[in-house]
Motif scaffolding. Structure first.
Motif, PDB file in Angstrom:
ATOM      1  N   MET A   1       0.838  -1.179   0.000  1.00  0.00           N
ATOM      2  CA  MET A   1       0.000   0.000   0.000  1.00  0.00           C
ATOM      3  C   MET A   1       0.883   1.243   0.000  1.00  0.00           C
ATOM      4  O   MET A   1       1.818   1.343   0.781  1.00  0.00           O
ATOM      5  CB  MET A   1      -0.921  -0.019   1.211  1.00  0.00           C
ATOM      6  CG  MET A   1      -1.759   1.222   1.334  1.00  0.00           C
ATOM      7  SD  MET A   1      -2.862   1.158   2.756  1.00  0.00           S
ATOM      8  CE  MET A   1      -4.389   0.956   1.904  1.00  0.00           C
ATOM      9  N   ALA A   2       0.570   2.171  -0.870  1.00  0.00           N
ATOM     10  CA  ALA A   2       1.344   3.409  -0.970  1.00  0.00           C
ATOM     11  C   ALA A   2       1.020   4.329   0.208  1.00  0.00           C
ATOM     12  O   ALA A   2      -0.098   4.330   0.711  1.00  0.00           O
ATOM     13  CB  ALA A   2       1.026   4.107  -2.285  1.00  0.00           C
ATOM     14  N   PRO A   3       1.999   5.138   0.665  1.00  0.00           N
ATOM     15  CA  PRO A   3       1.735   6.082   1.758  1.00  0.00           C
ATOM     16  C   PRO A   3       0.718   7.134   1.328  1.00  0.00           C
ATOM     17  O   PRO A   3       0.539   7.405   0.150  1.00  0.00           O
ATOM     18  CB  PRO A   3       3.100   6.707   2.031  1.00  0.00           C
ATOM     19  CG  PRO A   3       3.952   6.377   0.875  1.00  0.00           C
ATOM     20  CD  PRO A   3       3.363   5.199   0.187  1.00  0.00           C
TER      21      PRO A   3
ATOM     22  N   GLY B   1      11.850  -0.862   0.875  1.00  0.00           N
ATOM     23  CA  GLY B   1      11.411  -2.106   0.272  1.00  0.00           C
ATOM     24  C   GLY B   1      10.111  -2.002  -0.509  1.00  0.00           C
ATOM     25  O   GLY B   1       9.708  -2.957  -1.163  1.00  0.00           O
ATOM     26  N   GLN B   2       9.448  -0.852  -0.416  1.00  0.00           N
ATOM     27  CA  GLN B   2       8.199  -0.653  -1.152  1.00  0.00           C
ATOM     28  C   GLN B   2       8.491  -0.041  -2.518  1.00  0.00           C
ATOM     29  O   GLN B   2       9.501   0.639  -2.697  1.00  0.00           O
ATOM     30  CB  GLN B   2       7.254   0.268  -0.370  1.00  0.00           C
ATOM     31  CG  GLN B   2       6.782  -0.323   0.937  1.00  0.00           C
ATOM     32  CD  GLN B   2       5.970  -1.585   0.728  1.00  0.00           C
ATOM     33  OE1 GLN B   2       5.048  -1.618  -0.073  1.00  0.00           O
ATOM     34  NE2 GLN B   2       6.351  -2.641   1.429  1.00  0.00           N
ATOM     35  N   PRO B   3       7.604  -0.255  -3.503  1.00  0.00           N
ATOM     36  CA  PRO B   3       7.835   0.317  -4.838  1.00  0.00           C
ATOM     37  C   PRO B   3       7.814   1.841  -4.819  1.00  0.00           C
ATOM     38  O   PRO B   3       7.148   2.446  -3.987  1.00  0.00           O
ATOM     39  CB  PRO B   3       6.677  -0.222  -5.681  1.00  0.00           C
ATOM     40  CG  PRO B   3       5.816  -1.018  -4.783  1.00  0.00           C
ATOM     41  CD  PRO B   3       6.401  -1.038  -3.418  1.00  0.00           C
ATOM     42  N   GLU B   4       8.556   2.426  -5.743  1.00  0.00           N
ATOM     43  CA  GLU B   4       8.563   3.883  -5.891  1.00  0.00           C
ATOM     44  C   GLU B   4       7.171   4.367  -6.307  1.00  0.00           C
ATOM     45  O   GLU B   4       6.418   3.643  -6.956  1.00  0.00           O
ATOM     46  CB  GLU B   4       9.582   4.306  -6.959  1.00  0.00           C
ATOM     47  CG  GLU B   4      11.018   4.125  -6.532  1.00  0.00           C
ATOM     48  CD  GLU B   4      11.379   5.000  -5.345  1.00  0.00           C
ATOM     49  OE1 GLU B   4      11.026   6.193  -5.333  1.00  0.00           O
ATOM     50  OE2 GLU B   4      12.018   4.477  -4.420  1.00  0.00           O
ATOM     51  N   LEU B   5       6.841   5.604  -5.942  1.00  0.00           N
ATOM     52  CA  LEU B   5       5.563   6.187  -6.335  1.00  0.00           C
ATOM     53  C   LEU B   5       5.637   6.662  -7.778  1.00  0.00           C
ATOM     54  O   LEU B   5       6.644   7.207  -8.205  1.00  0.00           O
ATOM     55  CB  LEU B   5       5.213   7.349  -5.413  1.00  0.00           C
ATOM     56  CG  LEU B   5       5.090   6.983  -3.943  1.00  0.00           C
ATOM     57  CD1 LEU B   5       4.848   8.221  -3.122  1.00  0.00           C
ATOM     58  CD2 LEU B   5       4.005   5.958  -3.723  1.00  0.00           C
ATOM     59  N   ASP B   6       4.559   6.457  -8.511  1.00  0.00           N
ATOM     60  CA  ASP B   6       4.524   6.849  -9.911  1.00  0.00           C
ATOM     61  C   ASP B   6       3.728   8.131 -10.149  1.00  0.00           C
ATOM     62  O   ASP B   6       4.055   8.907 -11.025  1.00  0.00           O
ATOM     63  CB  ASP B   6       3.924   5.727 -10.761  1.00  0.00           C
ATOM     64  CG  ASP B   6       4.797   4.494 -10.762  1.00  0.00           C
ATOM     65  OD1 ASP B   6       6.011   4.633 -10.978  1.00  0.00           O
ATOM     66  OD2 ASP B   6       4.266   3.400 -10.532  1.00  0.00           O
TER      67      ASP B   6
END
Length: 91
Positions: free
Chosen positions: A1-3, A33-38
């Motif tokens: 889940m994105a911040p 460890g979470q994906p970068e925001l796009d």
């Protein structure tokens, strides 16, 4: 889940006569460890009676900045609710 970004302006419960306000929010950084925001998505809603909302669909667009200005004037003398979320391609 994105911040989750925090809305900055217009502030909650703010009154304005600017019907093309500039919506701004805080930057967010994903956890290690979470994906970068796009991109970000903003949703602007107008209460439509009977606990329903008219969503301004034009506002549901991909935004890569920390702000968004609605290009058409919002209706006068209305309450608006807005929120923004951060997204990545795997959301």
């Amino acid at each position: 889940m994105a911040p989750v970004p925090v809305p900055v302006s217009p502030a909650s419960n703010a009154l304005t006569t600017d019907y093309t306000p500039l919506f701004k929010w805080s930057d967010v950084v994903p956890a290690t460890g979470q994906p970068e925001l796009d991109y970000y998505e903003i949703e602007i809603e107008i209460p439509n009676g009977n606990n329903t909302f008219l969503t301004l669909q034009d506002s549901r667009s991909i935004i890569r900045a920390l702000q968004f200005e609605f290009t058409e004037s919002l209706p006068a003398n209305k309450s608006y609710y807005w929120h923004v979320r951060s997204c990545n391609v795997v959301h």
